[in-house]
Design a protein around this motif. Structure first.
Motif, PDB file in Angstrom:
ATOM      1  N   UNK A   1      21.733  66.345  59.980  1.00  0.00           N
ATOM      2  CA  UNK A   1      22.639  66.006  61.079  1.00  0.00           C
ATOM      3  C   UNK A   1      22.660  64.519  61.377  1.00  0.00           C
ATOM      4  N   UNK A   2      21.497  63.893  61.362  1.00  0.00           N
ATOM      5  CA  UNK A   2      21.349  62.455  61.574  1.00  0.00           C
ATOM      6  C   UNK A   2      20.152  61.988  60.753  1.00  0.00           C
ATOM      7  N   UNK A   3      20.185  60.743  60.301  1.00  0.00           N
ATOM      8  CA  UNK A   3      19.047  60.296  59.497  1.00  0.00           C
ATOM      9  C   UNK A   3      18.705  58.832  59.753  1.00  0.00           C
ATOM     10  N   UNK A   4      17.420  58.545  59.545  1.00  0.00           N
ATOM     11  CA  UNK A   4      16.895  57.184  59.637  1.00  0.00           C
ATOM     12  C   UNK A   4      16.211  56.872  58.310  1.00  0.00           C
ATOM     13  N   UNK A   5      16.702  55.859  57.623  1.00  0.00           N
ATOM     14  CA  UNK A   5      16.109  55.403  56.360  1.00  0.00           C
ATOM     15  C   UNK A   5      15.274  54.175  56.687  1.00  0.00           C
ATOM     16  N   UNK A   6      13.956  54.305  56.559  1.00  0.00           N
ATOM     17  CA  UNK A   6      13.057  53.236  57.006  1.00  0.00           C
ATOM     18  C   UNK A   6      12.268  52.673  55.830  1.00  0.00           C
ATOM     19  N   UNK A   7      12.805  51.648  55.191  1.00  0.00           N
ATOM     20  CA  UNK A   7      12.112  50.994  54.089  1.00  0.00           C
ATOM     21  C   UNK A   7      11.860  51.916  52.916  1.00  0.00           C
ATOM     22  N   UNK A   8      12.904  52.322  52.214  1.00  0.00           N
ATOM     23  CA  UNK A   8      12.801  53.350  51.178  1.00  0.00           C
ATOM     24  C   UNK A   8      13.306  52.875  49.815  1.00  0.00           C
ATOM     25  N   UNK A   9      12.946  53.651  48.781  1.00  0.00           N
ATOM     26  CA  UNK A   9      13.560  53.471  47.472  1.00  0.00           C
ATOM     27  C   UNK A   9      15.072  53.598  47.621  1.00  0.00           C
TER      28      UNK A   9
ATOM     29  N   UNK B   1      20.782  55.414  60.663  1.00  0.00           N
ATOM     30  CA  UNK B   1      20.125  54.170  61.036  1.00  0.00           C
ATOM     31  C   UNK B   1      19.276  53.704  59.866  1.00  0.00           C
ATOM     32  N   UNK B   2      19.346  52.421  59.553  1.00  0.00           N
ATOM     33  CA  UNK B   2      18.532  51.824  58.503  1.00  0.00           C
ATOM     34  C   UNK B   2      17.591  50.832  59.162  1.00  0.00           C
ATOM     35  N   UNK B   3      16.282  51.015  58.941  1.00  0.00           N
ATOM     36  CA  UNK B   3      15.265  50.114  59.494  1.00  0.00           C
ATOM     37  C   UNK B   3      14.497  49.512  58.324  1.00  0.00           C
ATOM     38  N   UNK B   4      14.342  48.184  58.330  1.00  0.00           N
ATOM     39  CA  UNK B   4      13.713  47.519  57.176  1.00  0.00           C
ATOM     40  C   UNK B   4      12.799  46.389  57.657  1.00  0.00           C
ATOM     41  N   UNK B   5      11.743  46.160  56.908  1.00  0.00           N
ATOM     42  CA  UNK B   5      10.859  45.043  57.187  1.00  0.00           C
ATOM     43  C   UNK B   5      11.311  43.791  56.464  1.00  0.00           C
ATOM     44  N   UNK B   6      11.376  42.688  57.159  1.00  0.00           N
ATOM     45  CA  UNK B   6      11.841  41.444  56.540  1.00  0.00           C
ATOM     46  C   UNK B   6      10.845  40.899  55.516  1.00  0.00           C
ATOM     47  N   UNK B   7       9.580  41.336  55.585  1.00  0.00           N
ATOM     48  CA  UNK B   7       8.568  40.872  54.635  1.00  0.00           C
ATOM     49  C   UNK B   7       8.264  41.938  53.568  1.00  0.00           C
ATOM     50  N   UNK B   8       9.144  42.888  53.392  1.00  0.00           N
ATOM     51  CA  UNK B   8       8.915  43.971  52.427  1.00  0.00           C
ATOM     52  C   UNK B   8       8.919  43.426  51.000  1.00  0.00           C
ATOM     53  N   UNK B   9       7.826  43.650  50.277  1.00  0.00           N
ATOM     54  CA  UNK B   9       7.695  43.180  48.898  1.00  0.00           C
ATOM     55  C   UNK B   9       7.951  44.278  47.878  1.00  0.00           C
ATOM     56  N   UNK B  10       8.186  45.497  48.328  1.00  0.00           N
ATOM     57  CA  UNK B  10       8.475  46.613  47.428  1.00  0.00           C
ATOM     58  C   UNK B  10       9.934  47.032  47.480  1.00  0.00           C
ATOM     59  N   UNK B  11      10.452  47.116  48.677  1.00  0.00           N
ATOM     60  CA  UNK B  11      11.831  47.543  48.895  1.00  0.00           C
ATOM     61  C   UNK B  11      12.625  46.330  49.368  1.00  0.00           C
ATOM     62  N   UNK B  12      13.445  45.729  48.531  1.00  0.00           N
ATOM     63  CA  UNK B  12      14.125  44.476  48.901  1.00  0.00           C
ATOM     64  C   UNK B  12      14.901  44.602  50.205  1.00  0.00           C
ATOM     65  N   UNK B  13      14.708  43.679  51.144  1.00  0.00           N
ATOM     66  CA  UNK B  13      15.470  43.725  52.396  1.00  0.00           C
ATOM     67  C   UNK B  13      16.982  43.776  52.172  1.00  0.00           C
ATOM     68  N   UNK B  14      17.446  43.176  51.080  1.00  0.00           N
ATOM     69  CA  UNK B  14      18.881  43.227  50.785  1.00  0.00           C
ATOM     70  C   UNK B  14      19.354  44.668  50.590  1.00  0.00           C
TER      71      UNK B  14
END
Length: 283
Positions: A114-122, A223-236
């Motif tokens: 129904x709703x989803x949050x993608x938080x720093x994922x592949x 909703x997409x939540x991402x860490x700006x210092x993520x070294x595995x999942x590119x912030x882009x």
């Protein structure tokens, strides 16, 4: 409260805070369990009903049925089966960190999510993701590789070698009590290693690209939540996901790597709480 859901591949352990709040299903990544969400659950409090399964990603303790095999696609469908078994409604919010199975489920069964949050994922072509993902992938293809890796990771200081393993996933050191717990089943249980090995070997990079393309048709709150210092999942990649999702929103967090539930649990909980409230029926 820890419970078990009986699924087609066997029992699945999960914690459920209960209550009448909106159900929020919190999904973890490989070689982890539901404890990665402990601070987020505390921060959310009674505002929602948190449901935290421990998925069979190698750090699970309850064995699957003999012969059970899981690929990324079947794992995505298993998450949908889990929600069906608990009779969760279409108001449910699914939140995933690290892995990318929620994206696949949203494409294959959009009515279930129904709703989803993608938080720093592949996402997209990012597989295996970063040094940690590549290390797991290589270990799965070498006879005895996962057993050897688990033994190496049983030495606490080696888990914090810069640029490797759990160390590259987090902006801050991952607490030893968590990594002790996550490594133990991989070290002691050949069946747990076999489940993870089969999953890793069954992964096809093109499936993530297909899922990303399919998300263009997922016309539900996201909703997409991402860490700006993520070294595995590119912030882009976080920005790209938010742009291609028809109802996508983006939140970027500082001092934050892949393991957002550990690096910025309160900020992630606040983003989830706001998302749940602003996308509720009649909001």
């Amino acid at each position: 409260m820890t419970q078990q859901a009986e699924l087609s591949v066997g029992p699945l352990a999960y914690d459920d805070t209960g209550g009448d709040g909106t159900p929020v299903v919190l999904l973890h990544g490989l070689a982890q369990d539901g404890t990665v969400w402990r601070h987020v659950v505390d921060a959310l409090g009674a505002s929602v009903r948190c449901i935290v399964p421990t998925l069979p990603y190698g750090s699970h303790r309850i064995p699957l049925r003999p012969g059970a095999r899981l690929s990324p696609r079947t794992m995505a469908l298993l998450i949908g089966e889990f929600a069906d078994t608990l009779k969760l409604g279409d108001d449910t919010v699914f939140v995933e960190n690290d892995a990318g199975r929620l994206q696949q489920l949203a494409v294959e069964r959009p009515e279930r999510v129904g709703r989803m949050v993608v938080a720093g994922c592949e996402a997209f072509d990012n597989y295996p993701p970063g040094p940690a993902g590549k290390l797991l992938d290589v270990a799965s293809r070498v006879p005895g590789g996962l057993a050897l890796l688990a033994q190496v990771l049983s030495v606490r200081p080696l888990r914090r070698v810069p640029g490797t393993g759990y160390a590259v996933m987090s902006h801050r050191p991952v607490p030893y009590d968590l990594t002790d717990r996550w490594v133990e089943p991989l070290r002691k249980d050949p069946a747990a290693r076999a489940v993870l090995r089969h999953y890793l070997r069954a992964t096809v990079r093109s499936e993530m690209m297909e899922a990303a393309d399919g998300l263009r048709a997922y016309d539900r709150p996201a909703l997409v939540v991402w860490g700006r210092q993520d070294r595995m999942m590119p912030p882009a990649h976080g920005r790209r996901l938010a742009e291609l999702l028809p109802q996508g929103r983006l939140v970027e967090l500082d001092e934050c790597g892949t393991l957002i539930p550990l690096d910025r649990p309160r900020a992630l909980a606040a983003a989830i709480r706001e998302f749940v409230g602003s996308t509720a029926p009649g909001a």
